[in-house]
Design an enzyme around this catalytic site. Structure first.
Site, PDB file in Angstrom:
ATOM      1  N   SER A  70      -5.768   2.959  -3.464  1.00  0.00           N
ATOM      2  CA  SER A  70      -5.150   2.441  -4.853  1.00  0.00           C
ATOM      3  C   SER A  70      -3.876   3.711  -5.005  1.00  0.00           C
ATOM      4  O   SER A  70      -3.106   4.067  -4.402  1.00  0.00           O
ATOM      5  CB  SER A  70      -6.030   2.210  -5.756  1.00  0.00           C
ATOM      6  OG  SER A  70      -5.223   1.811  -6.950  1.00  0.00           O
TER       7      SER A  70
ATOM      8  N   HIS B  27      -3.453  -3.668  -3.487  1.00  0.00           N
ATOM      9  CA  HIS B  27      -3.894  -4.647  -4.362  1.00  0.00           C
ATOM     10  C   HIS B  27      -2.955  -5.769  -4.163  1.00  0.00           C
ATOM     11  O   HIS B  27      -2.712  -6.497  -5.038  1.00  0.00           O
ATOM     12  CB  HIS B  27      -4.060  -4.430  -5.787  1.00  0.00           C
ATOM     13  CG  HIS B  27      -4.692  -3.073  -5.805  1.00  0.00           C
ATOM     14  ND1 HIS B  27      -6.044  -2.734  -5.687  1.00  0.00           N
ATOM     15  CD2 HIS B  27      -4.482  -1.907  -6.598  1.00  0.00           C
ATOM     16  CE1 HIS B  27      -6.647  -1.460  -5.798  1.00  0.00           C
ATOM     17  NE2 HIS B  27      -5.738  -0.949  -6.414  1.00  0.00           N
TER      18      HIS B  27
END
Length: 246
Positions: free
Chosen positions: A129, A164
């Site tokens: 992330s 993501h």
């Protein structure tokens, strides 16, 4: 003639914080030649969240490595100690959270410069992330609330990164639009479960812990279009055995 170290970045769409099987983390450790690599977790993007640190230690202490943690919100090392510590690591593993805050805190403490130096000396840098976003020139982020772009990453990986890609609503169309408009440079989009290894700026390996997860190369196409190419990934079926490319 001196051997020039490989400069390597690993982008992760998973790891100890969200995956119980540990396949991606074992794959990261397999990229390091040291028999017991030193692995430094950097949880800056989460504000050095204690529970996140505990998760890391619980996952890595049983492994054949030497885990440690760099906390900056209650920093204990002086500048010389910080440099010695970071340059001694085989792996720097950056956690998720807020990409913009991560980069700002690093720059205040000079960690950005030290990580670039460690990278040039052969330390493998990786993360999930925000910990994937930070290594590129630019990234797709929700650091400011709504999904947007961030253009001042460390630049150790050319182009941009979007994490993501399949799991957060709006990620895919927003990143595609940013690349199409050239707000962000061409780059790499990771679905959850994917790991991508870059050596000297080039993709040299891609794996996935789930059969359907993909890594994508996303590039502008014409004046306002975008081209998205799904790249083959090896399926991680155990910590040390890979299937052929899909």
């Amino acid at each position: 003639m001196a051997v020039v170290p490989e400069r390597r970045v690993v982008l992760l769409g998973g790891g100890f914080s969200i995956d119980a099987d540990g396949l991606l983390d074992d794959w990261v450790l397999d990229q390091v030649r040291a028999p017991r690599p030193k692995v430094c977790f950097v949880p800056t993007a989460s504000g050095d969240a204690p529970a996140y640190v505990e998760q890391f230690l619980a996952a890595f202490q049983p492994r054949s490595c030497e885990p440690d943690v760099l906390r900056l919100f209650r920093r204990e090392l002086d500048d010389d100690g910080l440099r010695t510590f970071l340059l001694s690591q085989d792996v720097v593993y950056v956690g998720g959270g807020n990409t913009a805050n991560l980069l700002a805190v690093w720059r205040v403490h000079g960690v950005d410069r030290l990580l670039c130096e460690a990278f040039d000396r052969g330390t493998l840098v990786c993360g999930i992330s925000a910990g994937a976003n930070c290594w590129a020139e630019g990234s797709h982020t929700d650091s400011f609330g709504p999904l947007t772009h961030l253009s001042d990453g460390l630049g150790l990986l050319p182009g941009s990164v979007c994490p993501h890609y399949d799991s957060e609503p709006g990620r895919r169309p927003s990143y595609r639009a940013a690349v199409a408009s050239r707000t962000l440079p061409a780059g790499w989009a990771l679905e959850d479960g994917v790991g991508a290894l870059f050596t000297d700026g080039q993709l040299t390996g891609s794996v996935t812990r789930t059969p359907r997860a993909r890594l994508y190369r996303v590039e502008p196409d014409g004046d306002s279009g975008v081209r998205e190419q799904a790249l083959p990934c090896r399926l991680l079926v155990s910590a040390h055995r890979l299937t052929p490319p899909a």
